[in-house]
Design a protein around this motif. Structure first.
Motif, short mmCIF file in Angstrom:
data_model
loop_
_atom_site.label_atom_id
_atom_site.label_comp_id
_atom_site.label_asym_id
_atom_site.label_seq_id
_atom_site.Cartn_x
_atom_site.Cartn_y
_atom_site.Cartn_z
N CYS A 333 27.11 7.49 11.25
CA CYS A 333 27.96 7.28 12.43
C CYS A 333 27.14 6.80 13.62
CB CYS A 333 28.69 8.57 12.79
SG CYS A 333 29.98 9.04 11.64
N CYS A 342 35.26 5.50 17.79
CA CYS A 342 35.63 6.41 16.70
C CYS A 342 35.07 7.80 16.92
CB CYS A 342 35.13 5.83 15.37
SG CYS A 342 35.43 6.93 13.99
N SER A 361 33.73 10.55 8.93
CA SER A 361 35.08 11.04 8.62
C SER A 361 35.49 10.60 7.22
CB SER A 361 36.05 10.48 9.65
OG SER A 361 37.37 10.67 9.22
S1 SF4 Z 1 33.43 7.77 10.85
FE1 SF4 Z 1 33.74 6.37 12.52
S2 SF4 Z 1 31.81 6.32 13.63
FE2 SF4 Z 1 31.41 7.22 11.63
S3 SF4 Z 1 30.79 5.47 10.42
FE3 SF4 Z 1 32.97 5.74 10.10
S4 SF4 Z 1 33.93 4.39 11.59
FE4 SF4 Z 1 31.82 4.64 12.19
#
Ligand code: SF4
Ligand code: SF4
Length: 807
Positions: A333, A342, A361
Motif C-alpha cells: 500500500c 484509498c 484490502s
Molecule cells: S489496498 Fe488500496 S492503497 Fe493498498 S495497494 Fe490496494 S489500492 Fe493501493
C-alpha cells in the motif's frame, strides 16, 4: 489473534466520534450483518439494553474527554443491534445525559442509525425534542433490499423502511433525515439501486462495501481476479456525474476530495487517523465495529467506561495502529499510486490469519480500479460541488471564500443554518436539563416542539433570534436562578403569533414587560406576574392571571405595544433595529433605550447610505451581510468616546453599534463587526487553533496582549477593515483625484495592511494553528498579498515595512 506492528508512542488522537450501543439485539436477521453473522460472538454475553448507569457513566466519560482535549464538538451515534428496540425512554435518557454532561464549549452532533422498521411519529417527535438526526439502512429497491434485509421468518422489511423514509420526508421531520447507508451486493443492478435511492430524495447516500477479509473474501461471481465492486460503483458514478451529482455520495465525494489533496469523509478510504470508539451495552470500550468481521474479539480493548477514561482506550495499540496514516500501511500500500485516496481501504478488510492487518484490502483490485477511473473521469472536476468540508456543512469553496475574508450568500446561509442548529440544541439543553424547568417551562418546550412540526418556518424565525441564544446561554450557565424571564415561553408565544396559531401560551412577565423575541415588547400595567397570549386575526390579546386583558391590533399604534422595527436598506437587505428586547444587553456596552422617532429616522437614513456604500465598494462583503446580519442593536454613545461597536459569540446574527457621526463610518463598523460574527460561527464548526495554547500575543492594533483566538478574531476583522480603506482610497481617488480624503484613506489602508500582515505573521509563527487554521490564515494572506504591490507601485512608502511574511 491480533497482529500489531505499531505500538510505539505516538501523539494521542482524541476521539471525536462515539458509537453508543443502546441495544444489542435486532428485529431483523440480515444475513450480511457483521454483528451477528460474522466472526464475533461477544454480543451474546452483553445486556440487551444499555442500563442507565452505563449511559450516565458514558456521558461522563465523553464529557471529560471533550473537556480534556478542548473539543469544540463531538458526534455520538446511537447504535445497536437495532437502537429503536431500546425504546423512547432509554433513547431520551441517553440524549439528556449526553447534553447535560458535555461542557458548554462542546457541541453535540447526535445521531441514531436504524434499520427503520420501528420508526414512527413517537420516535420522530422524540428525535425533534432531543435534536437527534436519523440515518437509515436501505440496500436499494425491493429486490435489492430483500436479498439480505429480512426478518428471521423471511419476511421483507422493505415497505416498513420506505414508510420510515416517507415519515422523515414530512416537512416537520425533514431536518432529522441524515441519509441512507446502502451495503453493496454486486448481484443487484447498480443503476436500479441508485435510482431507487435517489427517488427517495435523501440528503446523502453512502455505498458501503460488504464486510470481508482475506480469510472470508467477498462474493466475486466471475472469479477471484475479477473486480465487480469497481464496475458496480463505476456504473453509478458515471450516472451520478452525468446527472450533475444530484445528491452527496460519501464514497464518491471522498475519492474526489482525496484526489484533490483534501480529507476523506469516511474511515473506509483515505489516510486520516481513526477517531472513533464504540461503547457497548455493558460499558466496554471497543474499536470500530467493522473489526468484528475479522475474528472473535477483534474489536476488544479490555477497557470500560467505569474503570478507564477514554484516553486509555485511545492509547490502545489497535487504535494507534489505525492512526498512523501512511506509516501504518503495508509495503504494498505504501508504494501504491492511489494510496492517498484509498488508504488501504477499511482496516478490517485487510485481515489475514497469518499476519493480521498488514495487507492491502481484500478489495484492493476494486479500489485501485475505481479510484483510477474516477481520477481519469474526474480530471478537472471540482471536488467541492456537492460535499461539505468534513463536519462543517460548508463546501470547500465556501470555506475558502470565508477564509479569504468574504463569504458569499450560500456560505453565510450555511453558517446561519448551523447556528440555528446550535440554538435549537441550546434551547433543548435548557428545557431538559435537570436544574431546569418549572412546569410552565416544560409545557412551553412541548408546545415549541409541536410548533416545530406544524409551523417549522415560524419556529425557525423565532429560534434563530440572536438574543434567544443570549438568554439560553445565560440560563444554562447560571442554572435556574437570577433570571425572571422564560425564553422558552416567550419563544412559544412569538411562534404562535407569527403563525396565527390558536394555542394560548402562558408567559411570565419581566417586571411588567412581555418579551416576544423578534416581534417586540408589551408593557403591562399592574403587578401581574404572568399573561396568557393568544393570537387574533388582526393582532393578539394578553390576559393577566387576574383577568385583565390587553388587546393589540397590529395596524393600530398603541403606547403599550413597542414593536421591533425594521429598516429596509434596499431590496437586498432588511435588518431589525432591536431596541426592545430585554436580552439585547449582550455586547459589553450599555444599550440605547427605545429610540424616539427622530433617532430611528437617523438610523434609517444612515443605514441606507452605509449599505449603498458597502454594496458599491465592498461587494465581497455585502452578500454575506445581507444573508446573515439580521439585527442591529443601538448602543449608547458616551460623550468624548471613539466609535463603539461590538459583537458577541452568544448572539449570532447581531451586532451592537453606537450610531457614529457619518454613514461611511457606520459602513466600516458594520463590515468590521460582521467579520467577528462570521468567524465566531466558523469557530463553532471547526478548531482553527490549539485551544491549549494559553499564551498572550501582541496585536498591532491594541495595547493589551491577546489570547490566540482574540488575535485571530482581530486579524480577520482587520482584513475587512484593510479592504474597506483600500476600496475607499480607490473610490475617492477615482471620483475626486488626489486630495485630503483620498490621502487619509490611503494612509489608513497602508497602516491597516501593515498591522494585519504583522498579525498574520504572528498567527503563522504561533505553531498553534490546526490544519484548517493554517488554511484559514493562508486564505487571508492570499487576499492581502496583491495589495502590497498596489502600494509599492504608488508614490507613498508607508507600506514598505509591511510584511515580508505575507510576501
Ligand atoms: S489496498 Fe488500496 S492503497 Fe493498498 S495497494 Fe490496494 S489500492 Fe493501493
Ligand atoms: S438491521 Fe443491522 S443490526 Fe439488524 S440484522 Fe440487519 S445489519 Fe444487523
Amino acid at each position: 489473534m491480533l497482529h500489531l506492528r505499531h505500538t510505539r508512542d505516538v501523539e494521542l488522537v482524541p476521539f471525536r466520534q462515539f458509537v453508543l450501543k443502546l441495544h444489542s439485539r435486532c428485529d431483523l436477521a440480515c444475513d450480511h450483518c457483521y454483528v451477528y453473522e460474522h466472526e464475533d460472538t461477544q454480543w451474546r454475553g452483553r445486556p440487551m439494553a444499555s442500563p442507565r448507569r452505563v449511559l450516565e457513566q458514558t456521558a461522563v466519560r465523553i464529557a471529560e474527554h471533550a473537556a480534556a482535549h478542548r473539543l469544540s464538538s463531538v458526534r455520538v451515534v446511537l447504535h445497536g443491534g437495532e437502537p429503536l428496540l431500546a425504546g423512547p425512554e432509554t433513547i431520551g435518557f441517553a440524549a439528556e445525559q449526553l447534553r447535560a454532561a458535555l461542557p458548554d464549549s462542546c457541541g453535540l452532533d447526535l445521531r441514531i442509525h436504524t434499520n427503520g422498521v420501528l420508526l414512527d411519529r413517537r420516535f420522530c417527535d422524540l428525535f425533534l425534542e432531543h435534536d437527534i438526526r436519523v440515518g437509515i439502512s436501505l440496500d436499494g429497491d425491493r429486490a435489492a433490499n430483500d436479498l439480505h434485509r429480512r426478518y428471521a421468518d423471511g419476511r421483507s422489511s422493505h415497505s416498513k423502511v420506505l414508510s420510515a423514509v416517507a415519515l422523515l420526508q414530512e416537512p416537520g421531520y425533514r431536518r432529522l433525515f441524515a441519509g441512507i447507508l446502502c451495503t453493496i451486493d454486486v448481484r443487484n443492478d447498480p443503476l436500479a439501486v441508485y435510482e431507487a435511492l435517489t427517488a427517495l430524495d435523501p440528503p446523502g447516500i453512502d455505498f458501503l462495501l460488504p464486510h470481508a477479509t482475506w480469510v472470508h473474501p467477498p462474493l466475486r461471481p466471475d472469479g477471484p481476479e475479477s473486480t465487480p465492486y469497481a464496475a458496480w460503483l463505476g456504473a453509478i458514478y458515471e450516472r451520478w456525474e452525468a446527472e450533475g451529482r444530484p445528491v452527496p455520495v460519501r464514497t464518491f465525494d471522498s475519492v474526489l476530495r482525496t484526489l484533490h489533496g483534501l480529507s476523506s469523509l469516511t474511515e473506509n478510504l483515505g489516510l486520516e487517523p481513526a477517531d472513533l470508539v464504540v461503547i457497548e451495552t455493558d460499558g466496554t470500550l471497543e474499536q470500530a465495529d467493522s473489526l468484528r468481521t475479522a475474528f472473535d474479539g477483534a474489536a476488544g480493548t479490555g477497557f470500560n467506561v467505569f474503570d478507564h477514561d477514554l484516553d486509555r482506550a485511545a492509547r490502545h495499540p489497535g487504535m494507534i495502529d489505525r492512526q498512523l496514516g501512511l506509516a501504518g500501511l503495508c509495503a504494498t500500500c505504501r508504494s501504491c499510486p492511489v494510496v492517498s485516496s484509498c488508504g488501504g481501504g477499511l482496516y478490517a478488510h485487510r485481515y489475514r490469519e497469518e499476519n493480521g492487518f498488514e495487507n492491502p484490502s481484500v478489495f484492493c483490485g476494486d479500489l485501485k480500479e475505481f479510484i483510477t477511473m474516477v481520477a481519469a473521469r474526474g480530471e478537472g472536476t471540482d471536488p467541492a460541488r456537492t460535499e461539505p468540508t468534513a463536519g462543517t456543512g460548508l463546501t470547500d469553496r465556501q470555506w475558502d471564500e470565508l477564509a479569504a475574508g468574504h463569504g458569499g450568500t450560500e456560505a453565510v446561509r450555511v453558517l446561519v443554518g448551523q447556528q440555528l442548529e446550535i440554538d435549537r440544541t441550546l434551547l433543548a439543553h435548557v428545557a431538559t436539563s435537570a436544574s431546569a424547568p418549572s412546569a410552565s417551562t416544560s409545557a412551553s418546550w412541548r408546545l415549541l416542539t409541536e410548533f416545530d412540526v406544524q409551523v417549522p418556518d415560524a419556529c425557525d424565525q423565532v429560534m434563530s433570534h440572536p438574543y434567544n441564544r443570549t438568554w439560553a446561554t445565560g440560563r444554562w450557565q447560571r442554572g435556574d436562578g437570577g433570571d425572571s424571564g422564560d425564553g422558552l415561553a416567550e419563544s412559544a408565544a412569538a411562534v404562535a403569533l407569527r403563525a396565527g396559531s390558536e394555542a394560548e401560551v402562558r408567559v411570565p412577565l419581566r417586571g411588567g414587560v412581555l418579551r416576544l423575541p423578534g416581534l417586540g415588547r408589551l408593557l403591562v400595567d399592574g403587578d401581574a406576574a404572568f399573561v396568557s397570549v393568544r393570537s387574533r386575526e388582526d393582532g393578539f390579546t394578553a390576559t393577566t392571571d387576574s383577568g385583565a386583558t390587553v388587546r393589540i391590533v397590529w395596524a393600530q399604534q398603541d403606547p403599550r405595544w413597542q414593536p421591533t422595527r425594521t429598516v429596509a436598506a434596499d431590496a437586498d437587505w432588511t435588518v431589525r433595529l432591536e431596541d426592545t428586547d430585554p436580552c439585547r444587553d449582550a455586547h459589553g456596552h450599555p444599550v440605547s433605550a427605545r429610540l424616539g422617532p427622530e433617532e430611528f429616522a437617523a438610523w434609517e437614513r444612515d443605514l441606507t447610505s452605509a449599505w449603498a456604500l458597502i454594496k458599491r465598494i465592498l461587494p465581497g462583503y455585502a452578500e454575506g451581510i445581507a444573508a446573515g446580519l439580521s439585527v442591529i442593536t443601538p448602543l449608547q454613545r458616551p460623550s468624548g468616546r471613539r466609535d463603539i461597536s461590538s459583537s458577541a459569540r452568544s448572539a449570532f446574527g447581531a451586532v451592537g453599534i453606537a450610531r457614529p457621526a457619518t454613514a461611511d463610518t457606520l459602513a466600516l463598523l458594520l463590515v468590521h463587526e460582521f467579520q467577528h460574527v462570521k468567524l465566531g460561527a466558523v469557530l463553532d464548526l471547526d478548531d482553527l487553533i490549539d485551544g491549549n495554547d494559553a499564551r498572550a500575543f501582541h496585536a498591532p492594533w491594541r495595547e493589551d496582549p491577546r489570547p490566540l483566538e482574540g488575535l485571530l478574531q482581530g486579524t480577520y476583522a482587520h482584513v475587512a477593515v484593510t479592504e474597506y480603506w483600500r476600496a475607499r482610497w480607490q473610490d475617492l481617488r477615482g471620483r475626486n483625484g488626489f486630495g485630503t480624503a483620498a490621502d487619509r484613506a490611503r494612509d489608513e489602508f497602508a497602516r491597516c495592511l501593515a498591522d494585519t500582515a504583522q498579525a498574520l505573521g504572528s498567527l503563522s509563527a504561533s505553531g498553534s494553528l490546526t490544519g484548517l487554521g493554517g488554511r484559514f490564515v493562508a486564505g487571508m494572506e492570499a487576499t492581502l498579498r496583491p495589495w502590497l504591490d498596489e502600494l509599492d507601485s504608488d508614490d507613498g512608502d508607508s507600506a514598505r515595512p509591511v510584511a515580508s511574511h505575507v510576501r
